[in-house]
Scaffold this active site. Structure first.
Site, mmCIF file in Angstrom:
data_model
loop_
_atom_site.group_PDB
_atom_site.id
_atom_site.type_symbol
_atom_site.label_atom_id
_atom_site.label_comp_id
_atom_site.label_asym_id
_atom_site.label_seq_id
_atom_site.Cartn_x
_atom_site.Cartn_y
_atom_site.Cartn_z
ATOM 1 N N TYR A 85 -7.076 14.664 -8.256
ATOM 2 C CA TYR A 85 -6.114 13.977 -9.104
ATOM 3 C C TYR A 85 -5.267 14.989 -9.873
ATOM 4 C CZ TYR A 85 -4.491 10.917 -12.934
ATOM 5 O OH TYR A 85 -3.729 10.222 -13.852
ATOM 6 N N LYS A 119 -1.137 15.449 -9.809
ATOM 7 C CA LYS A 119 -0.280 15.273 -10.979
ATOM 8 C C LYS A 119 0.468 16.547 -11.341
ATOM 9 C CE LYS A 119 -1.034 10.932 -11.690
ATOM 10 N NZ LYS A 119 0.048 9.934 -11.539
ATOM 11 N N ASP A 170 0.870 -1.179 0.000
ATOM 12 C CA ASP A 170 0.000 0.000 0.000
ATOM 13 C C ASP A 170 0.903 1.225 0.000
ATOM 14 O OD1 ASP A 170 -1.778 2.039 0.324
ATOM 15 O OD2 ASP A 170 -2.705 1.272 2.149
#
Length: 268
Positions: free
Chosen positions: A167, A171, A74
């Site tokens: 997200y 990024k 993980d």
């Protein structure tokens, strides 16, 4: 190999770690390195899925071919990321290329993003490359250099998409990491680069809509199709190869031309 993509790079004697390799882009990257002769360490939460396809592909392509190991990890947990690097070096005796591809991106409207969603997104997508690279650098130094590669995205650095604010932020941060880490690690012989995929045909695309939507997206791409994992794998192989020995701090956009400024007008 019938129907298989052929690659010309040679990674014989090299060990490559690919995170998030159970399916989609990560699977394509790992398989490409296997077919180029590398020993592959593959890390994923879905270790059994990764182990099944990797064993099948290795046996099919080269019965006496590259070695591989699969690790259940993980990467939202710093201690597991750090421990992974130690396990890989202990098992293979070396580490030449680190590919951080694992990502977390549940499609979530902006006002529904919770602390748990944001924290896990940042932990897997942005924090993990820090911890993995810190842990891998001594291994690279011991053998005179190494390569760090990160799967970034056009979402964040170049475009936005509804439901992916968390997200996109992660990024955009990844691209900053690539540039800064490249600068600091260059004196150690370590290059740091990334690939920014556009719309790639993977199981994760199911989160974005049905076949009709995917068809609409494909028609808007100048090259006329969605990308495939092999398209990303080809860029990764180049960046990991000796051909890219003088390339660092860069990202390669692999999106069929979709983010070119003129694309929206010409292919809408």
């Amino acid at each position: 190999m019938t129907g298989a993509t052929s690659y010309s790079h040679d990674f014989e004697g090299k060990t490559v770690l690919v995170t998030g390799g159970a399916q989609g882009i990560g699977r394509g990257i790992a398989l490409a390195f296997v077919r180029c002769g590398a020993s592959v360490a593959l890390a994923d939460l879905q270790a059994n899925v990764a182990r099944d396809w990797l064993a099948l592909e290795c046996a099919r392509d080269e019965p006496e071919g590259p070695t591989y190991r699969v690790y259940e990890v993980d990467l939202a947990r710093r201690e597991e990321a750090v421990d992974l690097i130690g396990r890989v070096e202990a098992d293979f005796g070396r580490l030449d290329v680190l590919v951080h591809n694992a990502a977390y991106f549940p499609l979530t409207p902006f006002d529904a993003i919770t602390p748990a969603i944001l924290e896990r997104t940042l932990a897997v997508n942005l924090c993990a490359p820090f911890w993995l690279t810190q842990a891998a650098t001594p291994a690279f130094v011991r053998q005179g250099g190494g390569r760090v590669l990160v799967t970034s995205s056009v979402t964040g650095p170049r475009v936005a998409y509804p439901g992916l604010a968390h997200y996109a932020a992660s990024k955009a941060g990844v691209n900053g990491f690539i540039r800064a880490a490249a600068l600091e690690l260059a004196p150690l012989g370590v290059t740091v680069n990334g690939v920014e995929p556009g719309m790639i045909r993977t199981p994760a695309m199911e989160n974005l809509g049905d076949a009709a939507l995917c068809g609409h997206i494909a028609r808007a791409v100048p090259l006329g199709r969605l990308g495939e994992p092999r398209d990303i794998a080809g860029a990764m192989l180049y960046l990991a190869s000796e051909h890219a020995a003088y390339v660092t701090g860069q990202t390669i956009v692999v999106d069929g031309g979709a983010t070119l400024p003129e694309a929206s007008a010409a292919f809408a």
